[in-house]
Design a protein around this motif. Structure first.
Motif, PDB file in Angstrom:
ATOM      1  N   THR A   1       0.798  -1.110   0.080  1.00  0.00           N
ATOM      2  CA  THR A   1       0.013  -0.017   0.036  1.00  0.00           C
ATOM      3  C   THR A   1       0.814   1.228   0.049  1.00  0.00           C
ATOM      4  OG1 THR A   1      -1.611  -1.356   1.079  1.00  0.00           O
ATOM      5  CG2 THR A   1      -1.940   1.105   1.162  1.00  0.00           C
ATOM      6  N   LEU A   2       2.031   1.177   0.741  1.00  0.00           N
ATOM      7  CA  LEU A   2       2.689   2.521   0.887  1.00  0.00           C
ATOM      8  C   LEU A   2       4.062   2.299  -0.016  1.00  0.00           C
ATOM      9  CD1 LEU A   2       2.419   2.830   4.538  1.00  0.00           C
ATOM     10  CD2 LEU A   2       1.110   3.607   2.993  1.00  0.00           C
ATOM     11  N   ALA A   3       3.859   1.594  -1.158  1.00  0.00           N
ATOM     12  CA  ALA A   3       5.200   1.455  -2.069  1.00  0.00           C
ATOM     13  C   ALA A   3       5.620   2.862  -2.607  1.00  0.00           C
ATOM     14  CB  ALA A   3       4.927   0.395  -3.067  1.00  0.00           C
ATOM     15  N   GLY A   4       6.509   3.314  -2.482  1.00  0.00           N
ATOM     16  CA  GLY A   4       6.947   4.535  -2.823  1.00  0.00           C
ATOM     17  C   GLY A   4       6.823   5.701  -1.866  1.00  0.00           C
ATOM     18  N   LYS A   5       6.392   5.342  -0.749  1.00  0.00           N
ATOM     19  CA  LYS A   5       6.579   6.358   0.484  1.00  0.00           C
ATOM     20  C   LYS A   5       7.899   6.060   1.283  1.00  0.00           C
ATOM     21  CE  LYS A   5       2.688   8.242   1.897  1.00  0.00           C
ATOM     22  NZ  LYS A   5       2.317   9.619   1.708  1.00  0.00           N
ATOM     23  N   LYS A   6       8.319   7.439   1.952  1.00  0.00           N
ATOM     24  CA  LYS A   6       9.465   7.149   2.580  1.00  0.00           C
ATOM     25  C   LYS A   6       9.117   6.375   3.796  1.00  0.00           C
ATOM     26  CE  LYS A   6      12.640  10.626   4.354  1.00  0.00           C
ATOM     27  NZ  LYS A   6      12.741  11.956   4.972  1.00  0.00           N
ATOM     28  N   GLU A   7       7.950   6.543   4.295  1.00  0.00           N
ATOM     29  CA  GLU A   7       7.482   6.100   5.500  1.00  0.00           C
ATOM     30  C   GLU A   7       7.757   4.536   5.738  1.00  0.00           C
ATOM     31  OE1 GLU A   7       6.085   8.420   4.131  1.00  0.00           O
ATOM     32  OE2 GLU A   7       4.235   9.206   5.227  1.00  0.00           O
ATOM     33  N   ALA A   8       7.324   3.788   4.483  1.00  0.00           N
ATOM     34  CA  ALA A   8       7.503   2.414   4.229  1.00  0.00           C
ATOM     35  C   ALA A   8       9.032   2.131   4.433  1.00  0.00           C
ATOM     36  CB  ALA A   8       7.196   1.904   2.910  1.00  0.00           C
ATOM     37  N   VAL A   9       9.952   2.982   4.048  1.00  0.00           N
ATOM     38  CA  VAL A   9      11.397   2.450   3.939  1.00  0.00           C
ATOM     39  C   VAL A   9      11.885   2.544   5.393  1.00  0.00           C
ATOM     40  CG1 VAL A   9      13.521   3.337   3.088  1.00  0.00           C
ATOM     41  CG2 VAL A   9      11.966   3.499   1.518  1.00  0.00           C
ATOM     42  N   GLU A  10      11.490   3.707   6.064  1.00  0.00           N
ATOM     43  CA  GLU A  10      11.764   3.807   7.670  1.00  0.00           C
ATOM     44  C   GLU A  10      11.413   2.831   8.351  1.00  0.00           C
ATOM     45  OE1 GLU A  10      10.242   7.566   8.329  1.00  0.00           O
ATOM     46  OE2 GLU A  10      11.949   8.670   7.451  1.00  0.00           O
ATOM     47  N   PHE A  11      10.018   2.282   7.875  1.00  0.00           N
ATOM     48  CA  PHE A  11       9.439   1.174   8.659  1.00  0.00           C
ATOM     49  C   PHE A  11      10.130  -0.176   8.547  1.00  0.00           C
ATOM     50  CE2 PHE A  11       6.835  -2.506   8.524  1.00  0.00           C
ATOM     51  CZ  PHE A  11       6.355  -2.726   9.849  1.00  0.00           C
ATOM     52  N   TYR A  12      10.661  -0.466   7.309  1.00  0.00           N
ATOM     53  CA  TYR A  12      11.207  -1.805   7.166  1.00  0.00           C
ATOM     54  C   TYR A  12      12.798  -1.670   7.525  1.00  0.00           C
ATOM     55  CZ  TYR A  12       7.406  -3.688   4.312  1.00  0.00           C
ATOM     56  OH  TYR A  12       6.244  -3.945   4.330  1.00  0.00           O
ATOM     57  N   LYS A  13      13.287  -0.190   7.542  1.00  0.00           N
ATOM     58  CA  LYS A  13      14.693  -0.251   8.313  1.00  0.00           C
ATOM     59  C   LYS A  13      14.646  -0.763   9.665  1.00  0.00           C
ATOM     60  CE  LYS A  13      17.265   2.853   5.562  1.00  0.00           C
ATOM     61  NZ  LYS A  13      17.214   4.542   5.210  1.00  0.00           N
ATOM     62  N   GLU A  14      13.635  -0.258  10.555  1.00  0.00           N
ATOM     63  CA  GLU A  14      13.559  -0.318  11.920  1.00  0.00           C
ATOM     64  C   GLU A  14      13.281  -1.883  12.090  1.00  0.00           C
ATOM     65  OE1 GLU A  14      10.730   1.818  14.599  1.00  0.00           O
ATOM     66  OE2 GLU A  14      11.437   3.439  13.409  1.00  0.00           O
ATOM     67  N   LEU A  15      12.206  -2.442  11.261  1.00  0.00           N
ATOM     68  CA  LEU A  15      11.984  -3.846  11.444  1.00  0.00           C
ATOM     69  C   LEU A  15      13.038  -4.484  11.096  1.00  0.00           C
ATOM     70  CD1 LEU A  15       9.502  -5.712  11.739  1.00  0.00           C
ATOM     71  CD2 LEU A  15       9.134  -5.885   9.471  1.00  0.00           C
ATOM     72  N   ARG A  16      13.998  -4.248  10.080  1.00  0.00           N
ATOM     73  CA  ARG A  16      15.133  -5.272   9.727  1.00  0.00           C
ATOM     74  C   ARG A  16      15.948  -5.215  10.843  1.00  0.00           C
ATOM     75  NH1 ARG A  16      19.224  -2.809   6.125  1.00  0.00           N
ATOM     76  NH2 ARG A  16      19.042  -1.393   7.882  1.00  0.00           N
ATOM     77  N   ASP A  17      16.298  -3.825  11.601  1.00  0.00           N
ATOM     78  CA  ASP A  17      17.211  -3.858  12.672  1.00  0.00           C
ATOM     79  C   ASP A  17      16.708  -4.746  13.904  1.00  0.00           C
ATOM     80  OD1 ASP A  17      18.683  -2.264  10.979  1.00  0.00           O
ATOM     81  OD2 ASP A  17      18.225  -0.539  11.781  1.00  0.00           O
ATOM     82  N   GLU A  18      15.484  -4.401  14.076  1.00  0.00           N
ATOM     83  CA  GLU A  18      14.769  -5.397  15.426  1.00  0.00           C
ATOM     84  C   GLU A  18      14.966  -6.882  15.222  1.00  0.00           C
ATOM     85  OE1 GLU A  18      10.762  -4.587  16.315  1.00  0.00           O
ATOM     86  OE2 GLU A  18      10.885  -5.641  17.907  1.00  0.00           O
ATOM     87  N   ILE A  19      14.742  -7.351  13.816  1.00  0.00           N
ATOM     88  CA  ILE A  19      14.983  -8.899  13.495  1.00  0.00           C
ATOM     89  C   ILE A  19      16.408  -9.274  13.576  1.00  0.00           C
ATOM     90  CG2 ILE A  19      14.222 -10.589  11.866  1.00  0.00           C
ATOM     91  CD1 ILE A  19      11.899  -9.047  11.495  1.00  0.00           C
ATOM     92  N   LYS A  20      17.052  -8.526  12.970  1.00  0.00           N
ATOM     93  CA  LYS A  20      18.584  -8.889  12.970  1.00  0.00           C
ATOM     94  C   LYS A  20      19.056  -8.945  14.277  1.00  0.00           C
ATOM     95  CE  LYS A  20      22.973  -7.662  11.112  1.00  0.00           C
ATOM     96  NZ  LYS A  20      23.916  -7.757  12.251  1.00  0.00           N
ATOM     97  N   ASP A  21      18.569  -8.118  15.262  1.00  0.00           N
ATOM     98  CA  ASP A  21      18.919  -8.148  16.584  1.00  0.00           C
ATOM     99  C   ASP A  21      18.512  -9.357  17.240  1.00  0.00           C
ATOM    100  OD1 ASP A  21      20.074  -7.066  19.289  1.00  0.00           O
ATOM    101  OD2 ASP A  21      17.884  -6.885  19.878  1.00  0.00           O
ATOM    102  N   LEU A  22      17.268  -9.775  16.936  1.00  0.00           N
ATOM    103  CA  LEU A  22      16.857 -11.218  17.355  1.00  0.00           C
ATOM    104  C   LEU A  22      17.601 -12.139  16.950  1.00  0.00           C
ATOM    105  CD1 LEU A  22      12.943 -10.524  16.861  1.00  0.00           C
ATOM    106  CD2 LEU A  22      14.106 -10.575  19.001  1.00  0.00           C
ATOM    107  N   VAL A  23      18.101 -12.282  15.535  1.00  0.00           N
ATOM    108  CA  VAL A  23      18.805 -13.325  15.017  1.00  0.00           C
ATOM    109  C   VAL A  23      20.283 -13.161  15.724  1.00  0.00           C
ATOM    110  CG1 VAL A  23      20.343 -14.202  13.083  1.00  0.00           C
ATOM    111  CG2 VAL A  23      17.841 -13.040  12.723  1.00  0.00           C
TER     112      VAL A  23
END
Ligand code: SF4
Ligand code: SF4
Lengths: 368, 409
Positions: free
Chosen positions: B231-253
Motif C-alpha cells: 500500500t505504501l510502495a513509494g513512500k518514505k515511511e515504508a522505507v523507514e518502517f522496514y529499516k526499523e523492522l530489519r534492525d529489530e529482527i537482525k538483533d533477534l537473530v
C-alpha cells in the motif's frame, strides 16, 4: 449432405484423427477461439479444437480442483485418459485464467512434442496488436523449426482464404436461422459449427456448400417458435439447445464461444499476412475475456433488434469468472431494453437431467 | 458476541508502528474526500508508484477485504453482492468490495472506502481484476485504465512484452493528467521509485532472516507486515518502517531469539492466509510447525532499474515470479527455498476464490514430492468468505500432515 454428416464428423473425430496420423499427417490441438489456426494450417498441420465430453470426470480430479470450470476439467480429463494422444502439439492463447494454467498442467502429464503459449494481450488497441504480431511471428518460426519447412506468406494467405470461406459460409447459414421460418435449427447449427472444429477446411467448406444448396430448397420450420438469442461460454451438451427447441423456442441468433463469436469476423487481406491475422485476432468481436467487453454486449443488442429476438437465454459455465462477472450487467442492460432474459448456469451435464426444463418452459410460456 | 480481550502487547516493537501506519493511512483515506485529493482504486500489482508520484491517493480494495475478513464483516458483504446477482463463486475479494459499496459500511469509522475518481487495474495477476474494475467503472461512472499485458509462462519476458507494459504506464500518466489535472514530474517519480525499490529490498532482507534456524519471525508477523510493501510502495515511511523492522529482527537473530519456542518443523506456506482465521498459524505452532517461507517476498521484492523508470517498473511488475512462472519454474523455486530455508514440508492453501493461483497446486505438491520427497498438504477454503469454512475439517487435515512429518523426523 445432412446434419447427420456433420454430427458424424464430430462424433468420430478421434478415429478420423488417428487415421490422419497413420497417413503421416501432423495434428495440433487448441482450446480457444483466439488461436490463429490459419498459421498452424499454413504449416501443413491440421488444427483441431480440444473440447470436453459428457463422460464423468475422474482422472482430472487429482490434478486440478473441483472449483475449476467443467469445461477445463473435462478437457484435461480427456487428455489424461489418452483421448488426445494423437496430438503432435498444443497451442494456447491467454484468455481466461484457466486457459493460462492449462498448458503447464497438461504438458507435465500428457506427452506432447510441441507446445506454444501465446501471451495474447486483452485490449483492442494498436499497441496490443503490435504485441500480438510479435507473438504470431514467434509462433511462425517455432512451427517452422518443428516441421523443418519454412512457411511462406503465400501459404499463409491461402490458408487465410480457406478459413475466410468457412467463416463466410457459416455466417450465411447463421443468417438463414434468422428468417421467418428458419430452415435450420439452433442445435443443427451447433452441430455444424462443431464439425468445423475438427474437419480440415477444404473438406469442410465443400460440406457447407453442399448443405447450403440443399437447405434453401428444403422445407422450412413452421415459424411459430419463440425467437431466441443464446449467449454464453462454451458448452458440450447440445441437449440443452435441443430441450429449448423442444419446449417451443427457436434459436435464431447466438453469442457463443462455440458459435458466432468463433466465425464472426473475417480476415482482411493485407500485404503482411501476419499483420492481417493479428488484426483479426486482436480486434475481433470480444469474448468477456477481453477488454473492454462492451462491444460484445452491444452486438447482442444489435442482434436482438435485427433478428426480432423475443428473449435471451444465457448459458454459462459454473466457475467461469469472466462470464459471471458480466452477468449482472448483461441482465440490467437487457432489462433496460425490455428484453426478457433467462440465466442458466451449467456444469455441462445438467441438460439431460431436466433441471432447466421447467424454467425454460415457464420462460417461453411467458413470451408466447 | 464479542468479548473484550486484554490488549496483548506485540512481540515486535516495530509492530506497534505498523498499527500506526495503518491507522494513519485509513484515517487519511476516511478524510480524503474533504481534502479534494483525487482517489484511485488499484488492483494489486498495479503501478501504485505512479499514483504517489502524481499526488493521487491509492486505495486497495483487496487489502481492505483482508481487513474486513479479519473483522468478521465479509460474510455480510459477500451476501450483499450476491443479492445483486454476483455469483458466490466469484473471487470474494471482489464480492467483499461490492458488498461494502452497496451497504456503505466498513471496519473504519463505520464507513466504506472513499469513492474513486479514477480506477486503475492490471490483469496480469488474474483476469478477474479487469472484469471487477470494469464493473466498478460502470457503478461509479468514473474512468478506468487497464494496464494490459502479454505474459510469458515459464519463459523469459521478451523485450516487446516489457515495451507493451511500459508504454501503457506512460499512457497511464497521461490518463491521470487528463482526469485530475495533476502534473507528472520525472524527478518526483524517480524519488518514489527509489523508495519503492528500497522498501522491497529491505523486505527481502527481512525474509532472508527466516533462513535462520529457529526462525526469528512468525508468519503472522510477516503477513501483517506486508501492508506498507503493497500500500505504501513509494513512500518514505515504508522505507523507514522496514529499516526499523530489519534492525529489530537482525538483533533477534544475533541474540538467537526464536519467534516460536519449540520450532520443530519448518514449513513453506503456499499463497494466501485464511484472512478470517489467522489463528491457524498458532495452531500449527503449538505442534511445532513454523512457517518460515512464502512466495510473497519474492513476488513483491523485485528491484527497479531507476535509470529507465518506465521499463524498470514494467520489468518489476511483469517479471513478478508469482505471475509469470510456469509450474516447472515454481517447483524449482520451491526446491531452492526448501534448501535455503531448511524446509520440512509445504502447506498449500487452496483458495476457492482464486482459480488463477490455486490451479497448479496439486502439480507443484506432487512435483516436489517426486523430486525431493518433501511432503505437502492441500487444504481448501475461501480466504475471505467464511460461510462454508469448517475449522474442524481444516485442522483434521493439518493434524494428519503433522503425523506424516512426525514419522519423518
Ligand atoms: S469465450 Fe472466448 S476466450 Fe473464452 S474460451 Fe471461448 S473463445 Fe476462448
Ligand atoms: S468456460 Fe470460462 S473459465 Fe472455463 S475455460 Fe472457458 S472461458 Fe475459461
Amino acid at each position: 449432405m445432412t446434419i447427420m454428416d456433420f454430427q458424424e464428423k464430430y462424433k468420430n473425430r478421434h478415429e478420423i484423427a488417428k487415421q490422419w496420423k497413420k497417413d503421416g499427417k501432423k495434428i495440433f490441438g487448441y482450446f480457444c477461439g483466439y488461436v490463429p489456426e490459419e498459421l498452424i494450417g499454413a504449416a501443413g498441420i491440421i488444427p483441431v479444437r480440444i473440447l470436453g465430453s459428457l463422460d464423468k470426470v475422474s482422472l482430472a480430479d487429482s490434478h486440478i480442483q473441483s472449483f475449476i470450470c467443467a469445461f477445463g476439467r473435462s478437457c484435461l480429463d480427456q487428455g489424461l485418459k489418452g483421448t488426445y494422444d494423437y496430438l503432435d502439439g498444443i497451442v494456447v492463447s491467454k484468455t481466461c485464467d484457466i486457459m493460462r494454467n492449462m498448458l503447464g498442467i497438461w504438458s507435465r502429464n500428457i506427452e506432447v512434442p510441441f507446445t506454444f503459449y501465446i501471451g495474447a494481450p486483452s485490449k483492442r488497441t494498436e499497441a496490443a496488436r503490435t504485441c500480438l504480431i510479435e507473438e504470431f511471428k514467434l509462433l511462425r518460426s517455432k512451427l517452422e523449426e518443428f516441421t523443418g519447412k519454412s512457411i511462406d506468406d503465400n501459404s499463409i494467405n491461402q490458408s487465410i482464404e480457406s478459413y475466410n470461406q468457412s467463416r463466410k459460409l457459416l455466417k450465411e447459414l447463421y443468417e438463414l436461422r434468422a428468417e421467418d421460418n428458419p430452415p435450420l435449427s439452433g442445435s443443427d447449427f451447433y452441430h455444424i459449427v462443431k464439425a468445423g472444429f475438427v474437419t480440415p477446411k477444404k473438406e469442410y467448406n465443400e460440406m457447407l456448400l453442399e448443405l447450403k444448396s440443399k437447405l434453401t430448397s428444403s422445407e422450412s420450420s413452421d415459424g411459430k417458435g419463440v425467437r431466441l438469442l443464446i449467449s454464453g461460454s462454451t458448452f458440450e451438451d447440445v441437449n440443452i439447445l435441443k430441450m429449448i427447441e423442444d419446449s417451443g423456442g427457436t434459436v435464431v441468433s447466438d453469442d457463443l464461444c462455440v458459435g458466432s463469436r468463433y466465425f464472426w469476423d473475417l480476415i482482411e487481406p493485407a500485404s503482411d499476412p501476419i499483420r492481417a491475422l493479428a488484426d483479426r485476432y486482436q480486434m475481433r468481436v470480444t469474448c468477456p475475456c477481453k477488454h473492454p467487453s462492451d462491444e460484445r454486449l452491444e452486438r447482442i443488442l444489435d442482434e436482438v433488434k435485427k433478428h426480432r429476438v423475443q428473449g435471451v437465454i444465457s448459458i454459462v459455465q459454473k466457475f467461469c469468472d469472466t462470464h459471471l462477472f458480466e452477468y449482472p450487467y448483461m441482465r440490467d442492460l437487457l432489462q433496460e431494453n425490455d428484453m426478457p432474459f433467462l440465466y442458466l448456469e451449467t456444469e455441462d451435464r445438467l441438460g439431460e437431467e431436466g433441471q432447466f426444463k421447467t424454467r425454460v418452459q415457464a420462460f417461453l410460456e411467458m413470451l408466447r | 458476541m464479542s468479548e473484550k480481550k486484554p490488549v496483548k502487547k506485540k512481540r515486535l516493537k516495530t509492530a506497534e508502528k505498523l498499527g500506526e501506519l495503518m491507522k494513519d493511512y485509513y484515517t487519511e483515506s476516511a478524510m480524503i474526500k474533504s481534502q479534494k485529493k483525487p482517489v484511485a482504486w488499484l488492483t494489486s500489482v498495479a503501478p501504485v508508484e505512479i499514483c504517489y508520484a502524481m499526488d493521487v491517493f491509492p486505495v486497495y480494495p483487496e487489502n481492505y477485504a483482508t481487513i474486513c475478513a479479519a473483522r468478521k464483516l465479509s460474510a455480510e458483504f459477500c451476501e450483499a453482492a450476491e443479492a445483486k446477482g454476483y455469483s458466490t463463486d466469484l473471487c470474494s475479494y471482489a464480492l467483499n468490495n461490492f458488498g461494502s459499496i452497496y451497504l456503505n459500511k466498513g471496519p473504519f469509522m463505520g464507513q466504506g472506502l472513499p469513492e474513486p475518481d479514477l480506477l486503475i487495474a492490471t490483469e496480469h495477476a488474474c483476469l478477474s481484476m479487469a472484469k471487477w474494475w470494469e464493473a466498478l467503472s460502470r457503478h461509479f461512472d468514473v474512468p478506468l485504465y487497464v494496464v494490459d499485458s502479454s505474459l510469458p509462462v515459464g519463459e523469459d519476458v521478451a523485450s516487446y512484452q516489457i515495451k507493451y507494459f511500459a508504454d501503457q504506464l506512460e499512457e497511464l500518466v497521461e490518463f491521470i493528467e487528463k482526469h485530475t489535472g495533476n502534473k507528472f514530474d520525472m524527478k518526483r517519480f524517480k524519488e518514489v521509485l527509489r523508495y519503492s525499490d528500497q522498501a522491497s529490498s529491505l523486505f527481502l532482507e527481512i525474509a532472508e532472516f527466516r533462513k535462520t534456524v529457529p526462525s526469528p519471525v512468525s508468519p503472522i508477523e510477516m503477513f501483517t507486515n506486508m501492508f506498507p510493501l503493497v500500500t505504501l510502495a513509494g513512500k518514505k515511511e515504508a522505507v523507514e518502517f522496514y529499516k526499523e523492522l530489519r534492525d529489530e529482527i537482525k538483533d533477534l537473530v544475533d541474540r538467537g531469539v526464536p519467534a516460536v519456542p519449540n520450532e520443530k518443523y519448518r514449513l513453506i506456506w503456499d499463497l494466501f492466509p485464511v484472512w478470517y482465521n489467522l489463528k491457524l498459524f498458532p495452531y500449527m505452532e503449538e505442534k511445532g510447525g513454523v512457517v518460515v517461507a512464502d512466495v510473497y517476498a519474492t513476488a513483491f521484492g523485485g528491484s527497479i532499474d531507476i535509470s529507465r523508470p518506465f521499463e524498470g517498473l514494467a520489468e518489476r511488475y511483469v517479471g513478478n515470479p508469482l505471475l509469470s512462472y510456469g509450474i516447472g519454474e515454481y517447483i524449482e523455486l520451491y526446491k531452492q527455498m526448501i534448501k535455503d530455508f531448511h524446509v520440512d514440508g509445504i502447506v498449500f492453501h487452496s483458495n476457492r476464490s482464486c482459480r488463477m493461483a490455486s490451479m497448479g497446486q496439486y502439480e507443484v505438491k506432487q512435483g516436489i514430492y517426486n523430486d525431493l520427497g518433501i511432503p505437502g498438504v492441500v487444504f481448501e477454503t475461501d480466504f475471505v468468505d467464511p460461510r462454508s469454512y469448517s475449522d474442524e475439517q481444516v485442522k483434521d487435515t493439518l493434524d494428519s500432515f503433522f503425523e506424516i512429518l512426525e514419522t519423518r523426523k
